[in-house]
Design a protein around this motif. Structure first.
Motif, PDB file in Angstrom:
ATOM      1  N   ASN A  82     -18.064  -8.518  -6.433  1.00 32.26           N
ATOM      2  CA  ASN A  82     -18.012  -9.549  -5.407  1.00 32.26           C
ATOM      3  C   ASN A  82     -18.678 -10.855  -5.835  1.00 32.26           C
ATOM      4  OD1 ASN A  82     -17.335 -10.509  -2.817  1.00 32.26           O
ATOM      5  ND2 ASN A  82     -19.420 -10.148  -2.142  1.00 32.26           N
ATOM      6  N   SER A 109      -5.686   6.009  -6.357  1.00 29.81           N
ATOM      7  CA  SER A 109      -4.678   6.231  -7.394  1.00 29.81           C
ATOM      8  C   SER A 109      -5.051   5.509  -8.685  1.00 29.81           C
ATOM      9  CB  SER A 109      -3.307   5.757  -6.914  1.00 29.81           C
ATOM     10  OG  SER A 109      -2.917   6.451  -5.766  1.00 29.81           O
ATOM     11  N   TYR A 111      -3.950   2.265   3.374  1.00 29.13           N
ATOM     12  CA  TYR A 111      -3.161   1.706   2.268  1.00 29.13           C
ATOM     13  C   TYR A 111      -4.056   1.339   1.083  1.00 29.13           C
ATOM     14  CZ  TYR A 111       0.106  -1.459  -0.093  1.00 29.13           C
ATOM     15  OH  TYR A 111       0.897  -2.083  -1.017  1.00 29.13           O
ATOM     16  N   VAL A 112      -5.136   0.617   1.359  1.00 28.56           N
ATOM     17  CA  VAL A 112      -6.050   0.200   0.296  1.00 28.56           C
ATOM     18  C   VAL A 112      -6.722   1.414  -0.341  1.00 28.56           C
ATOM     19  CG1 VAL A 112      -8.201  -1.044  -0.153  1.00 28.56           C
ATOM     20  CG2 VAL A 112      -6.408  -2.115   1.196  1.00 28.56           C
ATOM     21  N   CYS A 113      -7.127   2.375   0.460  1.00 26.89           N
ATOM     22  CA  CYS A 113      -7.757   3.593  -0.083  1.00 26.89           C
ATOM     23  C   CYS A 113      -6.793   4.359  -0.968  1.00 26.89           C
ATOM     24  CB  CYS A 113      -8.254   4.484   1.044  1.00 26.89           C
ATOM     25  SG  CYS A 113      -9.748   3.893   1.822  1.00 26.89           S
ATOM     26  N   TRP A 134      -4.264   1.209   9.355  1.00 23.52           N
ATOM     27  CA  TRP A 134      -3.189   1.304   8.374  1.00 23.52           C
ATOM     28  C   TRP A 134      -3.559   0.563   7.091  1.00 23.52           C
ATOM     29  CZ3 TRP A 134       0.379   3.754   6.156  1.00 23.52           C
ATOM     30  CH2 TRP A 134       1.276   3.135   5.310  1.00 23.52           C
ATOM     31  N   VAL A 135      -4.133  -0.607   7.194  1.00 24.98           N
ATOM     32  CA  VAL A 135      -4.546  -1.363   6.006  1.00 24.98           C
ATOM     33  C   VAL A 135      -5.609  -0.594   5.232  1.00 24.98           C
ATOM     34  CG1 VAL A 135      -5.718  -3.469   5.236  1.00 24.98           C
ATOM     35  CG2 VAL A 135      -3.913  -3.614   6.940  1.00 24.98           C
ATOM     36  N   THR A 136      -6.548   0.014   5.934  1.00 26.20           N
ATOM     37  CA  THR A 136      -7.600   0.798   5.284  1.00 26.20           C
ATOM     38  C   THR A 136      -7.010   1.985   4.536  1.00 26.20           C
ATOM     39  OG1 THR A 136      -9.176   0.152   6.986  1.00 26.20           O
ATOM     40  CG2 THR A 136      -9.722   2.091   5.677  1.00 26.20           C
ATOM     41  N   TRP A 141      -4.207   3.262  -2.759  1.00 26.48           N
ATOM     42  CA  TRP A 141      -3.964   2.602  -4.039  1.00 26.48           C
ATOM     43  C   TRP A 141      -5.215   2.535  -4.900  1.00 26.48           C
ATOM     44  CZ3 TRP A 141       0.500   2.693  -5.969  1.00 26.48           C
ATOM     45  CH2 TRP A 141       1.627   2.648  -5.162  1.00 26.48           C
ATOM     46  N   SER A 142      -6.380   2.379  -4.294  1.00 24.31           N
ATOM     47  CA  SER A 142      -7.603   2.338  -5.096  1.00 24.31           C
ATOM     48  C   SER A 142      -7.938   3.717  -5.661  1.00 24.31           C
ATOM     49  CB  SER A 142      -8.767   1.777  -4.298  1.00 24.31           C
ATOM     50  OG  SER A 142      -8.965   2.490  -3.122  1.00 24.31           O
TER      51      SER A 142
END
Length: 87
Positions: free
Chosen positions: A75, A32, A25-27, A21-23, A29-30
């Motif tokens: 990074n 977008s 979610y991050v994908c 789920w976190v993956t 928004w990134s």
């Protein structure tokens, strides 16, 4: 083989699904954000007037460098430049 699957995967299914789920979610928004930044840069390059000369190097930098190099830059270099905390 199936014993390892039962022991490691099924036993830890809740944390694995949470990580999935976190993956997602991050994908979302990134992607977008990348779409919006790309559209803005494209429109500025096409019709931006003076800002066009800032959009061209930005677009060419993004197109010319591999994504791995960009990720390493974010990074290792950005924390030094912008003063982000490292853990």
């Amino acid at each position: 083989m199936i014993e390892n699957f039962n022991r490691y995967v099924l036993a830890n299914l809740d944390p694995l699904l949470g990580g999935l789920w976190v993956t997602i979610y991050v994908c979302f928004w990134s992607f977008s954000l990348a779409l919006i930044l790309g559209l803005v840069a494209c429109m500025v390059r096409l019709r931006g007037g003076v800002l066009r000369y800032l959009a061209i190097p930005y677009i060419e930098f993004c197109r010319a460098t591999p994504i791995l190099v960009q990720l390493l830059w974010v990074n290792y270099v950005w924390p030094e430049i912008f003063g982000f905390r490292r853990r």
